[in-house]
Enzyme design. Structure first.
Site, PDB file in Angstrom:
ATOM      1  N   GLN A   1      -4.727 -37.506 -17.399  1.00 21.29           N
ATOM      2  CA  GLN A   1      -6.191 -37.467 -17.432  1.00 21.29           C
ATOM      3  C   GLN A   1      -6.745 -36.760 -16.204  1.00 21.29           C
ATOM      4  O   GLN A   1      -7.896 -36.332 -16.195  1.00 21.29           O
ATOM      5  CB  GLN A   1      -6.761 -38.880 -17.540  1.00 21.29           C
ATOM      6  CG  GLN A   1      -6.535 -39.501 -18.912  1.00 21.29           C
ATOM      7  CD  GLN A   1      -7.213 -40.845 -19.065  1.00 21.29           C
ATOM      8  OE1 GLN A   1      -7.576 -41.498 -18.080  1.00 21.29           O
ATOM      9  NE2 GLN A   1      -7.369 -41.293 -20.299  1.00 21.29           N
TER      10      GLN A   1
ATOM     11  N   ARG B   1       0.858  -1.182   0.000  1.00 21.38           N
ATOM     12  CA  ARG B   1       0.000   0.000   0.000  1.00 21.38           C
ATOM     13  C   ARG B   1       0.897   1.236   0.000  1.00 21.38           C
ATOM     14  O   ARG B   1       1.904   1.284   0.697  1.00 21.38           O
ATOM     15  CB  ARG B   1      -0.904   0.015   1.226  1.00 21.38           C
ATOM     16  CG  ARG B   1      -1.939  -1.092   1.219  1.00 21.38           C
ATOM     17  CD  ARG B   1      -2.920  -0.932   2.374  1.00 21.38           C
ATOM     18  NE  ARG B   1      -3.894  -2.008   2.391  1.00 21.38           N
ATOM     19  CZ  ARG B   1      -4.995  -2.038   1.648  1.00 21.38           C
ATOM     20  NH1 ARG B   1      -5.239  -1.042   0.819  1.00 21.38           N
ATOM     21  NH2 ARG B   1      -5.830  -3.040   1.720  1.00 21.38           N
TER      22      ARG B   1
ATOM     23  N   ARG C   1     -15.984  -8.765  -2.247  1.00 18.39           N
ATOM     24  CA  ARG C   1     -16.673  -7.707  -1.512  1.00 18.39           C
ATOM     25  C   ARG C   1     -17.645  -6.952  -2.421  1.00 18.39           C
ATOM     26  O   ARG C   1     -18.715  -6.556  -2.010  1.00 18.39           O
ATOM     27  CB  ARG C   1     -15.645  -6.750  -0.917  1.00 18.39           C
ATOM     28  CG  ARG C   1     -16.210  -5.748   0.079  1.00 18.39           C
ATOM     29  CD  ARG C   1     -15.091  -5.067   0.843  1.00 18.39           C
ATOM     30  NE  ARG C   1     -14.302  -6.040   1.572  1.00 18.39           N
ATOM     31  CZ  ARG C   1     -13.022  -5.875   1.898  1.00 18.39           C
ATOM     32  NH1 ARG C   1     -12.381  -4.776   1.531  1.00 18.39           N
ATOM     33  NH2 ARG C   1     -12.377  -6.801   2.583  1.00 18.39           N
TER      34      ARG C   1
ATOM     35  N   GLU D   1     -18.382 -12.551   0.362  1.00 14.82           N
ATOM     36  CA  GLU D   1     -18.202 -11.697   1.541  1.00 14.82           C
ATOM     37  C   GLU D   1     -18.983 -10.387   1.444  1.00 14.82           C
ATOM     38  O   GLU D   1     -19.294  -9.767   2.460  1.00 14.82           O
ATOM     39  CB  GLU D   1     -16.716 -11.396   1.762  1.00 14.82           C
ATOM     40  CG  GLU D   1     -16.048 -10.633   0.638  1.00 14.82           C
ATOM     41  CD  GLU D   1     -14.586 -10.322   0.940  1.00 14.82           C
ATOM     42  OE1 GLU D   1     -14.246 -10.186   2.119  1.00 14.82           O
ATOM     43  OE2 GLU D   1     -13.797 -10.226  -0.018  1.00 14.82           O
TER      44      GLU D   1
ATOM     45  N   LEU E   1      -1.566 -40.085 -15.752  1.00 10.88           N
ATOM     46  CA  LEU E   1      -1.847 -39.075 -14.730  1.00 10.88           C
ATOM     47  C   LEU E   1      -2.358 -37.790 -15.387  1.00 10.88           C
ATOM     48  O   LEU E   1      -2.995 -36.957 -14.743  1.00 10.88           O
ATOM     49  CB  LEU E   1      -0.608 -38.797 -13.875  1.00 10.88           C
ATOM     50  CG  LEU E   1       0.575 -38.010 -14.443  1.00 10.88           C
ATOM     51  CD1 LEU E   1       0.345 -36.503 -14.397  1.00 10.88           C
ATOM     52  CD2 LEU E   1       1.844 -38.338 -13.670  1.00 10.88           C
TER      53      LEU E   1
ATOM     54  N   ASN F   1      -7.686 -32.386 -26.907  1.00 11.82           N
ATOM     55  CA  ASN F   1      -8.246 -31.178 -27.525  1.00 11.82           C
ATOM     56  C   ASN F   1      -8.122 -31.236 -29.048  1.00 11.82           C
ATOM     57  O   ASN F   1      -7.712 -30.273 -29.694  1.00 11.82           O
ATOM     58  CB  ASN F   1      -7.551 -29.923 -26.990  1.00 11.82           C
ATOM     59  CG  ASN F   1      -8.370 -28.659 -27.243  1.00 11.82           C
ATOM     60  OD1 ASN F   1      -9.593 -28.700 -27.259  1.00 11.82           O
ATOM     61  ND2 ASN F   1      -7.702 -27.544 -27.445  1.00 11.82           N
TER      62      ASN F   1
ATOM     63  N   ASP G   1     -10.816 -11.414  -8.148  1.00  9.75           N
ATOM     64  CA  ASP G   1     -12.272 -11.264  -8.172  1.00  9.75           C
ATOM     65  C   ASP G   1     -12.859 -11.265  -9.576  1.00  9.75           C
ATOM     66  O   ASP G   1     -14.084 -11.348  -9.733  1.00  9.75           O
ATOM     67  CB  ASP G   1     -12.686  -9.967  -7.473  1.00  9.75           C
ATOM     68  CG  ASP G   1     -12.432 -10.009  -5.972  1.00  9.75           C
ATOM     69  OD1 ASP G   1     -12.479 -11.125  -5.417  1.00  9.75           O
ATOM     70  OD2 ASP G   1     -12.170  -8.955  -5.378  1.00  9.75           O
TER      71      ASP G   1
END
EC number: 2.7.1.11
Length: 775
Positions: free
Chosen positions: A658, A88, A205, A259, A656, A525, A161
């Site tokens: 898969q 900050r 939030r 939240e 593995l 794919n 978020d």
């Protein structure tokens, strides 16, 4: 931009300097972005500086601003958080703070700044840019002011978020979902054991994205998000739904709370309030789990590593092209392409969402979040609890899995069954693919039978590779016996090829004149008609984690190169994306032919790197990339040619890849594909039903459901036939091939930009947010 222009770009960085900083809350993938910006900047000839501790480091200067070298960012792609720190900063929002920051940049000749952070961090960067000439004038450095008269700014959105308008995904959101789903899966087992209700509080939030996708991917019983406050009386409705679920045999309930959840009056809805409500009214054993900062922790997912790397490369290209008139931009994601977005347009649109929520215009807020968010919300409401069909349709849908098991198959089956029942259809599950259909391995599916399927890997229905041509008459007999009106086939290349065979046999069998849809599901794919198949994301993550472990095993060993074999058949998607996600030195694939000279060049390249401070090398090889240059051959070559500089080890990842439980992407994607497929089949059944039977003869009634960039589409299997390489079982053209030049550049190979597709400028409007494929 042409390839020639891009070749010139490699020289435009000479004499220029780029700085990169991370700001705001940390997000997994920031290190991959720092690595990509650093290496791409050096690749184009620029000096690159790493600014430590975010804007605070920019203001303080000194040792916080360090010149980066190629190897400064080695082995950070797999690390969570941000290795250059974030803090900050109270000083930067002030004029005095920005003046100090400008001085620290000018002193080092830095006029290109890449900021990775949230909307606040990016807005601050834009203010800084606009004030730049005034700040220089105030510093009274006339010569410097003339030389550095403008500052170029490019932003990368780092936010778990996913709350920034304009981009499909922000850096860190996918990894946060991985953490959440790991907790949900763990909680589910203990909840079932003790018949408990769990209330999970997740971050968000001001944005309910994490809660919404988690609820959709886990099949949660109830969901609270700030964009959609529950209507008055929700307490009664929630308890009634939980009670109904238990009465139908469920041993657990999951409630997810963002939240920032509020009720219609704006009052906060806390996880403890929800827990107390369930205990007081229903008497259920109920526990609260607040996930907190665990959502920011852990290693970044494959998606975030690849996303951050793509955006970081594009950020440098955008900075090199910028002029004094170029507006500050954000590099975002549209489908599978990096795009450039005007920074302040995105910020203003994000503020519109916040304003709509503050003014309780919640329907508008959901629409402003974008078509994908709105679609997620509508699908969650559709699947969360059983709503008896108004009328019976009279139609019967059969569902089967074909090919090798792939994560997401069960999630797609769950949503397809539930939506089909809501449409009033009878639904049959077919065991063991087309072989099971031929043998009459048919059972009726119910709402509760598919409960809990979203988190299950593999194929609970059972799957086989058998194609219909081997048992066509028996298949037709089963279709007739059970009155099957439509087929939904979830699987890989065999599913696509099988439906094509059924379509081509319609002339011989009227029973095959029914709507048919393929949901692509394969770790390779390699199904035509779609950019992504279910299971591929889970497979890349599994292969990535395997490679991370392999790299770590050599942490105390000097100079070692690992040759790792991946699956994928002839398709190089898995090897390429895994290579991108782990920072591989090379990834050999069938689609890009190579010879012995190429192999020797790569060995020499690694030898040069190993003579410096690099201790590990990683080479990926797709299992069928070359008939003669086998994994063992490449291992022996590297061992022989690297002798005296490094030794070599071999690893075959095998099955593995898969994966176990599906990744959040595969769960969410599968759930939505299942819904889309059944909605489409229902329309086709209605259109094709005449005189008491189905008459689905047109090519448009046998399709592959795919996602192309960001548009969902139903492609007729007959049309896809022309773009399919049947010998090698894959599409003739594949979008991910443009990742290859970036993979090579970030591994310090001199390569051509010919295949690189730079991002285009796209504007952010209400329409562009709301008109969306829903994915």
């Amino acid at each position: 931009m042409s390839s020639m222009d891009l070749e010139k770009l490699k020289m435009t960085g000479a004499g220029r300097a780029i700085a990169v900083l991370t700001s705001g809350g940390d997000a997994q993938g920031m290190n991959a972005a720092v690595r990509a910006v650093t290496r791409m900047g050096i690749y184009v000839g620029a000096q690159v500086f790493l600014i430590h501790e975010g804007y605070q480091g920019l203001v303080d200067g000194g040792d916080n601003i360090k010149l980066a070298h190629w190897h400064s960012v080695t082995n950070i792609i797999q690390k969570g958080g941000t290795v250059i720190g974030s803090a900050r900063c109270k000083a930067f929002p002030t004029r005095e703070g920005r003046l100090a920051a400008a001085f620290n940049l000018v002193k080092r000749g830095i006029t290109n700044l890449c900021v990775c952070g949230g909307d606040g961090s990016l807005t601050g960067a834009n203010i800084f840019r606009h004030e730049w000439s005034g700040l220089l004038a105030e510093l009274a450095q006339k010569a410097t002011a003339q030389q550095h008269d403008h500052l170029n700014i490019v932003g990368l959105v780092g936010s778990i978020d996913n709350d920034f308008c304009g981009t499909d995904m922000t850096i860190g959101a996918d990894s946060a979902l991985h953490r959440i789903m790991e907790i949900v899966d763990a909680i589910t087992t203990t909840a079932q054991s003790h018949q408990r209700t769990f209330v999970l509080e997740v971050m968000g939030r001001h944005c309910g994205y994490l809660a919404l996708v988690s609820a959709l991917a886990s099949g949660a019983d109830w969901l609270f998000i700030p964009e959609a406050p529950p209507k008055e009386g929700w307490e009664d409705r929630m308890c009634s739904r939980l009670e109904g679920s238990r009465s139908r045999g469920s041993r657990l309930n999951i409630i997810i709370v963002a939240e920032g959840a509020v009720d219609v009056s704006g009052q906060a809805i806390s996880s403890n309030y929800v827990k107390d409500l369930v205990v007081d009214r229903l008497g259920y054993d109920t526990r609260v789990t607040v996930l907190g900062h665990v959502q920011r922790g852990g290693i970044p997912s494959a998606f975030d590593r690849i996303l951050s790397s793509k955006l970081g490369v594009e950020a440098v290209v955008a900075l090199m092209e910028a002029s004094p008139d170029t507006p500050a931009c954000v590099i975002g994601l549209s489908g599978n392409q990096a795009v450039r977005l005007p920074l302040m347009e995105c910020v203003e649109m994000t503020k519109l969402v916040q304003t709509a929520m503050q003014e309780k215009r919640f329907d508008e807020a959901i629409k402003l979040r974008g078509g994908s968010f709105e679609n997620n919300w509508n699908i969650y409401k559709l699947l969360a609890f059983q709503k008896p069909a108004q009328i019976k349709s009279g139609h019967t849908l059969a569902l089967l899995n074909v090919g090798a098991p792939a994560a997401g198959m069960n999630s797609a089956a769950r949503s397809a069954v539930r939506v089909a029942l809501a449409h009033g259809h009878k639904v049959y599950g077919i065991s063991d693919g087309f072989q099971g259909l031929a043998k009459g391995a048919v059972s009726e599916m119910t709402w509760n039978r598919v409960a809990g399927w979203t988190g299950q890997g593999g194929s609970l229905l059972g799957t086989k590779r058998t194609l219909p041509e081997a048992c066509m008459e028996q298949i037709v007999e089963t279709l007739s016996k059970y009155g099957i009106s439509a087929l939904l086939v979830i699987g890989g290349f065999e599913a696509y090829e099988g439906v094509l065979q059924l379509y081509e046999s319609r002339g011989r069998f009227d029973e095959l004149c029914i709507p048919m849809c393929v949901i692509p599901a394969t770790i390779s794919n390699n199904v035509p008609g779609t950019d992504f198949s279910l299971g591929a994301d889970t497979a890349v993550n599994a292969a990535m984690e395997g490679c991370d472990t392999i790299k770590q095993s050599a942490s105390g060993t000097k100079r070692r190169v690992f040759v790792v074999e991946t699956m994928g058949g002839y398709c190089g998607y898995l090897a390429t994306c895994t290579g991108f996600a782990v920072g591989a030195d090379a990834a050999y694939i069938f689609e890009e032919p190579f010879n012995i000279q190429d192999l020797k060049t790569n060995v020499e390249h690694l030898k040069e790197k190993m003579k410096k401070d690099v201790q590990r090398g990683l080479i990926l090889r797709n299992e069928k990339c070359n008939q003669h240059y086998t994994t063992e051959f490449i291992h022996q070559l590297y061992s022989a040619e690297g002798r005296g500089v490094f030794d070599s080890r071999i690893n075959v990842l095998g099955h593995l890849q898969q994966g176990g439980a599906p990744s959040p992407f595969d769960r969410n994607f599968a759930t939505k594909l299942g819904v889309k497929a059944v909605q489409w089949l229902s329309e086709k059944m209605t259109e094709s039903f005449r005189q008491g039977r189905m008459f689905a003869n047109s090519p448009e009634t046998a399709c592959v459901l795919g996602l192309n960039r960001k548009v969902v589409s139903f492609s007729p299997v007959t049309e896809l036939k022309a773009v399919t390489d049947f010998e090698h079982r894959m599409p003739k053209t594949q979008w991910w091939f443009n990742l290859r030049p970036m993979l090579k550049m970030l591994a310090k190979y001199q390569t051509s930009f010919t295949e690189y597709v730079p991002g285009e400028m796209e504007h952010v409007t209400r329409r562009s947010l709301s008109v969306d494929s829903g994915f």
